[in-house]
Scaffold this motif. Structure first.
Motif, PDB file in Angstrom:
ATOM      1  N   TYR A 186       0.812  -1.216   0.000  1.00 29.17           N
ATOM      2  CA  TYR A 186       0.000   0.000   0.000  1.00 29.17           C
ATOM      3  C   TYR A 186       0.851   1.273   0.000  1.00 29.17           C
ATOM      4  O   TYR A 186       0.504   2.269   0.635  1.00 29.17           O
ATOM      5  N   GLY A 187       1.967   1.246  -0.679  1.00 29.35           N
ATOM      6  CA  GLY A 187       2.816   2.417  -0.738  1.00 29.35           C
ATOM      7  C   GLY A 187       3.733   2.596   0.457  1.00 29.35           C
ATOM      8  O   GLY A 187       4.457   3.593   0.537  1.00 29.35           O
ATOM      9  N   SER A 188       3.739   1.662   1.397  1.00 34.40           N
ATOM     10  CA  SER A 188       4.622   1.707   2.563  1.00 34.40           C
ATOM     11  C   SER A 188       5.658   0.593   2.468  1.00 34.40           C
ATOM     12  O   SER A 188       5.418  -0.431   1.812  1.00 34.40           O
ATOM     13  N   ARG A 189       6.787   0.789   3.121  1.00 33.26           N
ATOM     14  CA  ARG A 189       7.849  -0.215   3.098  1.00 33.26           C
ATOM     15  C   ARG A 189       8.033  -0.814   4.492  1.00 33.26           C
ATOM     16  O   ARG A 189       8.215  -0.092   5.479  1.00 33.26           O
ATOM     17  N   ILE A 190       8.007  -2.139   4.548  1.00 33.58           N
ATOM     18  CA  ILE A 190       8.274  -2.902   5.765  1.00 33.58           C
ATOM     19  C   ILE A 190       9.660  -3.503   5.619  1.00 33.58           C
ATOM     20  O   ILE A 190       9.985  -4.111   4.596  1.00 33.58           O
ATOM     21  N   GLN A 191      10.506  -3.339   6.647  1.00 39.33           N
ATOM     22  CA  GLN A 191      11.860  -3.891   6.618  1.00 39.33           C
ATOM     23  C   GLN A 191      12.148  -4.583   7.940  1.00 39.33           C
ATOM     24  O   GLN A 191      11.722  -4.115   9.007  1.00 39.33           O
ATOM     25  N   PHE A 192      12.889  -5.695   7.839  1.00 38.17           N
ATOM     26  CA  PHE A 192      13.249  -6.446   9.046  1.00 38.17           C
ATOM     27  C   PHE A 192      14.696  -6.890   8.935  1.00 38.17           C
ATOM     28  O   PHE A 192      15.166  -7.270   7.867  1.00 38.17           O
ATOM     29  N   ALA A 193      15.402  -6.856  10.063  1.00 39.89           N
ATOM     30  CA  ALA A 193      16.777  -7.360  10.135  1.00 39.89           C
ATOM     31  C   ALA A 193      16.932  -8.165  11.413  1.00 39.89           C
ATOM     32  O   ALA A 193      16.373  -7.805  12.451  1.00 39.89           O
ATOM     33  N   GLY A 194      17.700  -9.264  11.353  1.00 37.45           N
ATOM     34  CA  GLY A 194      17.961 -10.071  12.536  1.00 37.45           C
ATOM     35  C   GLY A 194      16.980 -11.211  12.686  1.00 37.45           C
ATOM     36  O   GLY A 194      16.477 -11.765  11.702  1.00 37.45           O
ATOM     37  N   VAL A 195      16.680 -11.567  13.923  1.00 37.76           N
ATOM     38  CA  VAL A 195      15.739 -12.644  14.226  1.00 37.76           C
ATOM     39  C   VAL A 195      14.717 -12.133  15.228  1.00 37.76           C
ATOM     40  O   VAL A 195      15.005 -11.258  16.045  1.00 37.76           O
ATOM     41  N   ALA A 196      13.498 -12.684  15.141  1.00 42.03           N
ATOM     42  CA  ALA A 196      12.387 -12.167  15.942  1.00 42.03           C
ATOM     43  C   ALA A 196      12.060 -13.029  17.152  1.00 42.03           C
ATOM     44  O   ALA A 196      11.174 -12.667  17.921  1.00 42.03           O
ATOM     45  N   ASP A 197      12.738 -14.181  17.317  1.00 44.50           N
ATOM     46  CA  ASP A 197      12.355 -15.066  18.425  1.00 44.50           C
ATOM     47  C   ASP A 197      13.086 -14.668  19.708  1.00 44.50           C
ATOM     48  O   ASP A 197      13.781 -15.456  20.324  1.00 44.50           O
ATOM     49  N   GLY A 198      12.897 -13.428  20.125  1.00 38.49           N
ATOM     50  CA  GLY A 198      13.551 -12.924  21.324  1.00 38.49           C
ATOM     51  C   GLY A 198      12.643 -12.931  22.535  1.00 38.49           C
ATOM     52  O   GLY A 198      11.566 -13.537  22.539  1.00 38.49           O
ATOM     53  N   ASP A 199      13.074 -12.220  23.591  1.00 43.45           N
ATOM     54  CA  ASP A 199      12.338 -12.199  24.845  1.00 43.45           C
ATOM     55  C   ASP A 199      11.241 -11.139  24.868  1.00 43.45           C
ATOM     56  O   ASP A 199      10.258 -11.277  25.588  1.00 43.45           O
ATOM     57  N   GLU A 200      11.418 -10.058  24.128  1.00 44.48           N
ATOM     58  CA  GLU A 200      10.406  -9.014  24.053  1.00 44.48           C
ATOM     59  C   GLU A 200      10.711  -8.118  22.864  1.00 44.48           C
ATOM     60  O   GLU A 200      11.777  -8.198  22.256  1.00 44.48           O
ATOM     61  N   HIS A 201       9.738  -7.290  22.503  1.00 44.54           N
ATOM     62  CA  HIS A 201      10.017  -6.239  21.536  1.00 44.54           C
ATOM     63  C   HIS A 201       9.552  -4.911  22.116  1.00 44.54           C
ATOM     64  O   HIS A 201       8.627  -4.847  22.933  1.00 44.54           O
ATOM     65  N   VAL A 202      10.239  -3.849  21.708  1.00 40.23           N
ATOM     66  CA  VAL A 202       9.952  -2.503  22.198  1.00 40.23           C
ATOM     67  C   VAL A 202       9.713  -1.601  21.004  1.00 40.23           C
ATOM     68  O   VAL A 202      10.555  -1.520  20.097  1.00 40.23           O
ATOM     69  N   VAL A 203       8.565  -0.932  20.972  1.00 39.11           N
ATOM     70  CA  VAL A 203       8.275   0.035  19.927  1.00 39.11           C
ATOM     71  C   VAL A 203       8.878   1.363  20.350  1.00 39.11           C
ATOM     72  O   VAL A 203       8.454   1.967  21.337  1.00 39.11           O
ATOM     73  N   VAL A 204       9.899   1.805  19.645  1.00 38.15           N
ATOM     74  CA  VAL A 204      10.646   2.990  20.073  1.00 38.15           C
ATOM     75  C   VAL A 204      10.236   4.240  19.311  1.00 38.15           C
ATOM     76  O   VAL A 204      10.644   5.343  19.668  1.00 38.15           O
ATOM     77  N   SER A 205       9.454   4.089  18.249  1.00 41.22           N
ATOM     78  CA  SER A 205       9.008   5.250  17.488  1.00 41.22           C
ATOM     79  C   SER A 205       7.656   4.935  16.884  1.00 41.22           C
ATOM     80  O   SER A 205       7.460   3.849  16.335  1.00 41.22           O
ATOM     81  N   GLY A 206       6.732   5.861  16.973  1.00 39.13           N
ATOM     82  CA  GLY A 206       5.398   5.644  16.442  1.00 39.13           C
ATOM     83  C   GLY A 206       4.616   4.668  17.299  1.00 39.13           C
ATOM     84  O   GLY A 206       4.915   4.464  18.481  1.00 39.13           O
ATOM     85  N   GLU A 207       3.614   4.046  16.702  1.00 37.78           N
ATOM     86  CA  GLU A 207       2.777   3.057  17.389  1.00 37.78           C
ATOM     87  C   GLU A 207       2.660   1.824  16.508  1.00 37.78           C
ATOM     88  O   GLU A 207       2.581   1.941  15.278  1.00 37.78           O
ATOM     89  N   SER A 208       2.610   0.645  17.134  1.00 36.16           N
ATOM     90  CA  SER A 208       2.597  -0.593  16.361  1.00 36.16           C
ATOM     91  C   SER A 208       1.349  -0.732  15.496  1.00 36.16           C
ATOM     92  O   SER A 208       1.345  -1.498  14.533  1.00 36.16           O
TER      93      SER A 208
END
Length: 267
Positions: A186-208
């Motif tokens: 939809y005109g937006s770019r999603i990017q991921f680096a690393g692995v996601a099976d960690g202990d938690e995630h923190v949203v540091v900018s914006g809202e999820s």
């Protein structure tokens, strides 16, 4: 598929991963009614879950998550499909984007280590001095992850990079960074680096659930991954932090500085 969409198909997409979501975006961009059927509770639920449902919801896509497709019907061509809860949805185009599996059957009896692909070391060496694997079939352990990872998303140029790295003449493959991939919806770019099976995630900018965000993943004391929605200026710095095994609190402070100290949320 393009011809069907151009002719106004009513589309159903099975699988809300990258391929399915990109097809859905193309259909909605033409103003067509589109449904995504996904067995998991949310698109890309193994990454950050509900956050990646938001672009679909904002763009009017019908979501049918947590439901398996039980049947596809039609006379001569598809006319409808059925979900496990009994729901029937009319459709004249069905696209299945349900993932891929590495084709390793031909290696049976070869003596190579096979586990959801060909298991390699940091040089992409596969169990023998002169045997290497490259591309989507290669698997290796990423530090900070309990599982082997590879490039099965198809969102990176693995064979090119593996060709540069996978010989004794070059540096070991930088497996600490882990996979990286991107997708345009939809005109937006999603990017991921690393692995996601960690202990938690923190949203540091914006809202999820918002139009843009930056999220960091922690495993132990280290930064293990980063996910961004329209956060292109963040992702390369996050990759460098992951590659050098940055402390999570250090990475969090740097990310918050980049994000002009926006509030954080944890889950």
């Amino acid at each position: 598929m393009r011809r069907a969409l151009d002719e106004g198909a009513q589309a159903v997409v099975v699988g809300a991963g990258f391929i399915g979501s990109e097809v859905t975006s193309a259909a909605r961009g033409r103003g067509l009614p589109t449904t995504i059927g996904e067995a998991l509770p949310a698109p890309m639920a193994r990454s950050i879950g509900q956050a990646l449902a938001s672009p679909h919801e904002r763009n009017g896509t019908t979501m049918a998550c947590g439901q398996e497709v039980t049947a596809i019907e039609g006379s001569g061509r598809v006319e409808r499909f059925h979900l496990a809860d009994g729901t029937s949805i009319e459709a004249d185009l069905v696209v299945a984007g349900i993932g891929a599996a590495p084709a390793t059957e031909w290696l049976a009896g070869s003596g190579l280590p096979i586990d959801d692909g060909v298991v390699c070391d940091q040089h992409l060496r596969a169990g023998g001095a002169d045997v290497y694997a490259a591309g989507d079939v290669a698997r290796w352990h990423a530090p900070g992850s309990a599982r082997r990872c590879g490039w099965s998303t198809g969102r990176t140029p693995p064979s090119r990079e593996h060709g540069r790295r996978g010989t004794p003449c070059f540096q070991p493959w930088p497996s600490r960074t882990g996979p990286c991939f991107w997708s345009d919806w939809y005109g937006s770019r999603i990017q991921f680096a690393g692995v996601a099976d960690g202990d938690e995630h923190v949203v540091v900018s914006g809202e999820s659930a918002g139009e843009r965000f930056v999220a960091l993943y922690r495993r132990g004391d280290e930064l293990s991954g980063a996910l961004t929605l329209d956060g292109q200026r963040h992702i390369m710095r996050c990759r460098r932090l992951i590659a050098r095994g940055a402390n999570f609190d250090e990475a969090l402070a740097l990310a918050q500085t980049m994000a002009n100290r926006h509030p954080t949320t944890r889950s």
